[in-house]
Write a protein that holds these residues in place. Structure first.
Motif, PDB file in Angstrom:
ATOM      1  N   GLU A  17       0.776  -1.280  -0.014  1.00 56.21           N
ATOM      2  CA  GLU A  17      -0.027  -0.015  -0.008  1.00 56.21           C
ATOM      3  C   GLU A  17       0.944   1.350  -0.002  1.00 56.21           C
ATOM      4  O   GLU A  17       0.516   2.266  -0.967  1.00 56.21           O
ATOM      5  CB  GLU A  17      -0.788   0.012   1.250  1.00 56.21           C
ATOM      6  CG  GLU A  17      -1.625   1.295   1.181  1.00 56.21           C
ATOM      7  CD  GLU A  17      -2.730   1.287   2.433  1.00 56.21           C
ATOM      8  OE1 GLU A  17      -3.782   2.005   2.448  1.00 56.21           O
ATOM      9  OE2 GLU A  17      -2.356   0.375   3.431  1.00 56.21           O
ATOM     10  N   ALA A  18       1.975   1.284   0.731  1.00 52.44           N
ATOM     11  CA  ALA A  18       2.880   2.237   0.676  1.00 52.44           C
ATOM     12  C   ALA A  18       3.580   2.534  -0.514  1.00 52.44           C
ATOM     13  O   ALA A  18       3.718   3.457  -0.860  1.00 52.44           O
ATOM     14  CB  ALA A  18       3.816   2.237   2.000  1.00 52.44           C
ATOM     15  N   MET A  19       3.921   1.598  -0.995  1.00 50.46           N
ATOM     16  CA  MET A  19       4.840   1.531  -2.271  1.00 50.46           C
ATOM     17  C   MET A  19       3.791   2.182  -3.358  1.00 50.46           C
ATOM     18  O   MET A  19       4.036   2.851  -4.158  1.00 50.46           O
ATOM     19  CB  MET A  19       5.474   0.282  -2.614  1.00 50.46           C
ATOM     20  CG  MET A  19       6.591  -0.106  -1.578  1.00 50.46           C
ATOM     21  SD  MET A  19       7.970   0.925  -1.951  1.00 50.46           S
ATOM     22  CE  MET A  19       8.701   0.270  -3.431  1.00 50.46           C
ATOM     23  N   GLU A  20       2.621   1.476  -3.290  1.00 50.49           N
ATOM     24  CA  GLU A  20       1.728   1.897  -4.414  1.00 50.49           C
ATOM     25  C   GLU A  20       1.381   3.477  -4.357  1.00 50.49           C
ATOM     26  O   GLU A  20       1.074   4.076  -5.408  1.00 50.49           O
ATOM     27  CB  GLU A  20       0.214   1.119  -4.409  1.00 50.49           C
ATOM     28  CG  GLU A  20      -0.490   1.296  -5.458  1.00 50.49           C
ATOM     29  CD  GLU A  20       0.075   0.840  -6.824  1.00 50.49           C
ATOM     30  OE1 GLU A  20      -0.344   1.500  -7.955  1.00 50.49           O
ATOM     31  OE2 GLU A  20       0.807  -0.058  -6.714  1.00 50.49           O
ATOM     32  N   THR A  21       1.116   4.123  -2.978  1.00 48.06           N
ATOM     33  CA  THR A  21       0.659   5.247  -3.023  1.00 48.06           C
ATOM     34  C   THR A  21       1.806   6.299  -3.005  1.00 48.06           C
ATOM     35  O   THR A  21       1.668   7.382  -3.897  1.00 48.06           O
ATOM     36  CB  THR A  21       0.174   5.474  -1.566  1.00 48.06           C
ATOM     37  OG1 THR A  21      -0.976   4.659  -1.228  1.00 48.06           O
ATOM     38  CG2 THR A  21      -0.438   7.076  -1.269  1.00 48.06           C
ATOM     39  N   MET A  22       3.031   5.849  -2.781  1.00 46.00           N
ATOM     40  CA  MET A  22       4.048   6.900  -2.659  1.00 46.00           C
ATOM     41  C   MET A  22       5.127   6.780  -3.699  1.00 46.00           C
ATOM     42  O   MET A  22       6.203   7.299  -3.874  1.00 46.00           O
ATOM     43  CB  MET A  22       4.678   7.091  -1.389  1.00 46.00           C
ATOM     44  CG  MET A  22       3.641   7.660  -0.288  1.00 46.00           C
ATOM     45  SD  MET A  22       4.152   7.917   1.276  1.00 46.00           S
ATOM     46  CE  MET A  22       4.214   6.172   1.956  1.00 46.00           C
ATOM     47  N   LEU A  23       5.097   5.424  -4.332  1.00 44.02           N
ATOM     48  CA  LEU A  23       5.921   5.252  -5.660  1.00 44.02           C
ATOM     49  C   LEU A  23       5.251   5.148  -6.723  1.00 44.02           C
ATOM     50  O   LEU A  23       5.636   5.964  -7.830  1.00 44.02           O
ATOM     51  CB  LEU A  23       7.066   3.930  -5.483  1.00 44.02           C
ATOM     52  CG  LEU A  23       8.041   3.653  -6.552  1.00 44.02           C
ATOM     53  CD1 LEU A  23       8.789   4.787  -6.756  1.00 44.02           C
ATOM     54  CD2 LEU A  23       8.653   2.436  -6.046  1.00 44.02           C
ATOM     55  N   PHE A  24       4.778   4.018  -7.026  1.00 42.01           N
ATOM     56  CA  PHE A  24       4.089   3.462  -8.130  1.00 42.01           C
ATOM     57  C   PHE A  24       3.149   4.590  -8.775  1.00 42.01           C
ATOM     58  O   PHE A  24       2.876   4.979 -10.022  1.00 42.01           O
ATOM     59  CB  PHE A  24       3.448   2.367  -8.380  1.00 42.01           C
ATOM     60  CG  PHE A  24       4.696   1.197  -8.153  1.00 42.01           C
ATOM     61  CD1 PHE A  24       5.524   0.973  -9.169  1.00 42.01           C
ATOM     62  CD2 PHE A  24       4.859   0.472  -6.987  1.00 42.01           C
ATOM     63  CE1 PHE A  24       6.432  -0.141  -9.069  1.00 42.01           C
ATOM     64  CE2 PHE A  24       5.779  -0.457  -6.590  1.00 42.01           C
ATOM     65  CZ  PHE A  24       6.597  -0.586  -8.073  1.00 42.01           C
ATOM     66  N   SER A  25       2.231   5.122  -7.928  1.00 42.54           N
ATOM     67  CA  SER A  25       1.302   6.262  -8.524  1.00 42.54           C
ATOM     68  C   SER A  25       1.857   7.501  -8.837  1.00 42.54           C
ATOM     69  O   SER A  25       1.498   7.698  -9.999  1.00 42.54           O
ATOM     70  CB  SER A  25       0.180   6.496  -7.242  1.00 42.54           C
ATOM     71  OG  SER A  25      -0.284   5.411  -6.968  1.00 42.54           O
ATOM     72  N   PRO A  26       2.641   8.060  -8.192  1.00 44.78           N
ATOM     73  CA  PRO A  26       3.656   9.407  -8.642  1.00 44.78           C
ATOM     74  C   PRO A  26       4.427   8.800 -10.080  1.00 44.78           C
ATOM     75  O   PRO A  26       4.656   9.508 -10.915  1.00 44.78           O
ATOM     76  CB  PRO A  26       4.479   9.742  -7.595  1.00 44.78           C
ATOM     77  CG  PRO A  26       4.488   8.514  -6.662  1.00 44.78           C
ATOM     78  CD  PRO A  26       3.137   7.999  -6.742  1.00 44.78           C
ATOM     79  N   LEU A  27       4.721   7.635  -9.881  1.00 46.74           N
ATOM     80  CA  LEU A  27       5.576   7.034 -11.175  1.00 46.74           C
ATOM     81  C   LEU A  27       4.781   7.346 -12.393  1.00 46.74           C
ATOM     82  O   LEU A  27       5.143   7.759 -13.290  1.00 46.74           O
ATOM     83  CB  LEU A  27       6.321   5.809 -10.781  1.00 46.74           C
ATOM     84  CG  LEU A  27       7.112   5.110 -11.957  1.00 46.74           C
ATOM     85  CD1 LEU A  27       8.107   4.138 -11.333  1.00 46.74           C
ATOM     86  CD2 LEU A  27       6.332   4.384 -13.064  1.00 46.74           C
ATOM     87  N   ARG A  28       3.644   6.576 -12.223  1.00 49.17           N
ATOM     88  CA  ARG A  28       2.666   6.438 -13.389  1.00 49.17           C
ATOM     89  C   ARG A  28       2.389   7.904 -13.914  1.00 49.17           C
ATOM     90  O   ARG A  28       2.342   8.388 -15.062  1.00 49.17           O
ATOM     91  CB  ARG A  28       1.441   5.728 -13.153  1.00 49.17           C
ATOM     92  CG  ARG A  28       1.724   4.112 -13.006  1.00 49.17           C
ATOM     93  CD  ARG A  28       0.457   3.436 -12.892  1.00 49.17           C
ATOM     94  NE  ARG A  28      -0.157   3.686 -11.702  1.00 49.17           N
ATOM     95  CZ  ARG A  28       0.081   2.781 -10.768  1.00 49.17           C
ATOM     96  NH1 ARG A  28       0.514   1.857 -10.613  1.00 49.17           N
ATOM     97  NH2 ARG A  28      -0.965   3.101  -9.586  1.00 49.17           N
ATOM     98  N   LEU A  29       1.793   8.661 -12.868  1.00 52.95           N
ATOM     99  CA  LEU A  29       1.395  10.196 -13.319  1.00 52.95           C
ATOM    100  C   LEU A  29       2.559  10.981 -13.881  1.00 52.95           C
ATOM    101  O   LEU A  29       2.452  11.584 -14.880  1.00 52.95           O
ATOM    102  CB  LEU A  29       0.963  10.947 -11.936  1.00 52.95           C
ATOM    103  CG  LEU A  29       0.293  12.276 -12.023  1.00 52.95           C
ATOM    104  CD1 LEU A  29      -0.464  12.379 -13.139  1.00 52.95           C
ATOM    105  CD2 LEU A  29       0.075  12.623 -10.661  1.00 52.95           C
ATOM    106  N   THR A  30       3.754  10.760 -13.341  1.00 53.79           N
ATOM    107  CA  THR A  30       4.905  11.399 -13.680  1.00 53.79           C
ATOM    108  C   THR A  30       5.129  10.858 -15.396  1.00 53.79           C
ATOM    109  O   THR A  30       5.278  11.967 -16.210  1.00 53.79           O
ATOM    110  CB  THR A  30       6.101  11.212 -13.123  1.00 53.79           C
ATOM    111  OG1 THR A  30       5.883  11.922 -11.649  1.00 53.79           O
ATOM    112  CG2 THR A  30       7.351  11.884 -13.629  1.00 53.79           C
ATOM    113  N   LEU A  31       5.197   9.829 -15.415  1.00 57.39           N
ATOM    114  CA  LEU A  31       5.429   9.502 -17.021  1.00 57.39           C
ATOM    115  C   LEU A  31       4.383   9.758 -17.760  1.00 57.39           C
ATOM    116  O   LEU A  31       4.607  10.289 -19.026  1.00 57.39           O
ATOM    117  CB  LEU A  31       5.530   7.730 -16.923  1.00 57.39           C
ATOM    118  CG  LEU A  31       6.576   7.273 -16.350  1.00 57.39           C
ATOM    119  CD1 LEU A  31       6.710   5.674 -16.472  1.00 57.39           C
ATOM    120  CD2 LEU A  31       8.016   7.644 -16.840  1.00 57.39           C
TER     121      LEU A  31
END
Length: 319
Positions: free
Chosen positions: A113-127
């Protein structure tokens, strides 16, 4: 609100996690500098309140309620920005969650949950946002990591894991985007008075965990006024600084971690021993307001943080 002429005037910004806390204050600061701002958060009610607050001080603002962990969230947000304001110039990845407790009380799902919220979600949005940012004359990306993304603070292991990863992504992205016209700033805030102690989720012995976290997150010598932090973040983004560390305590800790990692490891181990154990019957995922009601921490200790939380839309403690 009196917008002044500066580098960000007339630009369009998207700030995630902006219905409350630091994200809301960053959105307000960007608006004060002449930006059009799209707010984003999960809860439509809190988001609507934040939008009304900013409109009341003259901000040109809109909002889009979505769960940033949904895979279609990046396109939804960019569509909302394009429809209302046009191409995106500034992206601030600010959404986050805080889980507090001993290592033994966390499960793999907490880390995911932490990784999805604070890494993968901003990663997808940034790309997804990079084409807009590359095309902009002032493309700017800001990632709000944490001092916990530099120093492995005990009793925050899922948070620390995700924040280290987010910092690595942001700093690596800056290296790869050099010369592209996109400026990338990684922010490492220490403790700030945003009311986060009431929004955090506590594991193990919730009342005892709330006691140390609530005190640390609100005491003046350890924590920072969130409005000052937001102004510093936007100034750093304007100037294209590669990174920003906030609060004197965080700066000292980061310096010590870099110069004497073995000594810092010993200090962190001593800190861990002083913190509450999991207890005989550990509890999981207790919200801050409920944990506050179980805590022996005197209410006056968190007065400054509680006041900040009320201003910034955080839930209220009940103790």
């Amino acid at each position: 609100m009196n917008p002044r002429r500066d580098r960000f005037e007339g630009r369009t910004a998207l700030v995630t996690g902006s219905s409350r806390g630091l994200g809301l204050l960053i959105a307000r600061e960007l608006a004060s500098r002449g930006c059009r701002v799209m707010l984003c958060a999960r809860g439509a009610e809190g988001l609507g309140l934040a939008e009304r607050k900013l409109r009341a001080v003259g901000a040109e603002v809109a909002s889009s309620a979505c769960d940033i962990t949904d895979e279609d969230a990046p396109q939804q947000l960019l569509d909302a920005v394009h429809e209302r304001f046009g191409p995106l110039d500034i992206l601030v990845n600010s959404a986050g969650i805080i889980q507090v407790g001993p290592m033994e009380t966390f499960e793999e799902a907490d880390f995911r949950e932490a990784m999805e919220t604070m890494l993968f979600s901003p990663l997808r949005l940034t790309l997804a946002a990079l084409p807009d940012l590359r095309a902009s004359a002032q493309g700017t990306l800001v990632t709000i990591s944490s001092v916990g993304g530099r120093i492995p603070a005990p009793h925050l292991l899922p948070y620390v894991t995700a924040k280290f990863a987010a910092a690595g992504f942001s700093q690596g992205l800056r290296a790869e985007l050099t010369g592209s016209g996109v400026s990338v700033t990684t922010v490492f805030p220490g403790l700030m008075r945003t009311g986060s102690h009431t929004a955090a989720r506590f594991h193990g012995r919730p009342g005892a965990e709330y006691g140390w976290f609530g005190a640390a997150a609100t005491m003046p010598l350890l924590s920072m006024d969130a409005g000052s932090a937001a102004r510093a973040v936007v100034r750093a983004a304007e100037r294209g600084r590669p990174e920003l560390v906030l609060t004197p305590a965080a700066k000292i800790g980061v310096r010590l971690q870099g110069l004497a990692p073995a000594s810092m490891a010993r200090l962190l181990s001593l800190s861990d021993r002083a913190l509450p154990g999991p207890g005989e019957r550990p509890r999981r995922d207790v919200r801050g307001a409920e944990a506050a009601a179980q805590s022996r921490l005197p209410r006056w200790v968190t007065t400054l943080g509680d006041r900040a939380g009320r201003r910034l839309g955080e839930p209220r403690p009940h103790n």
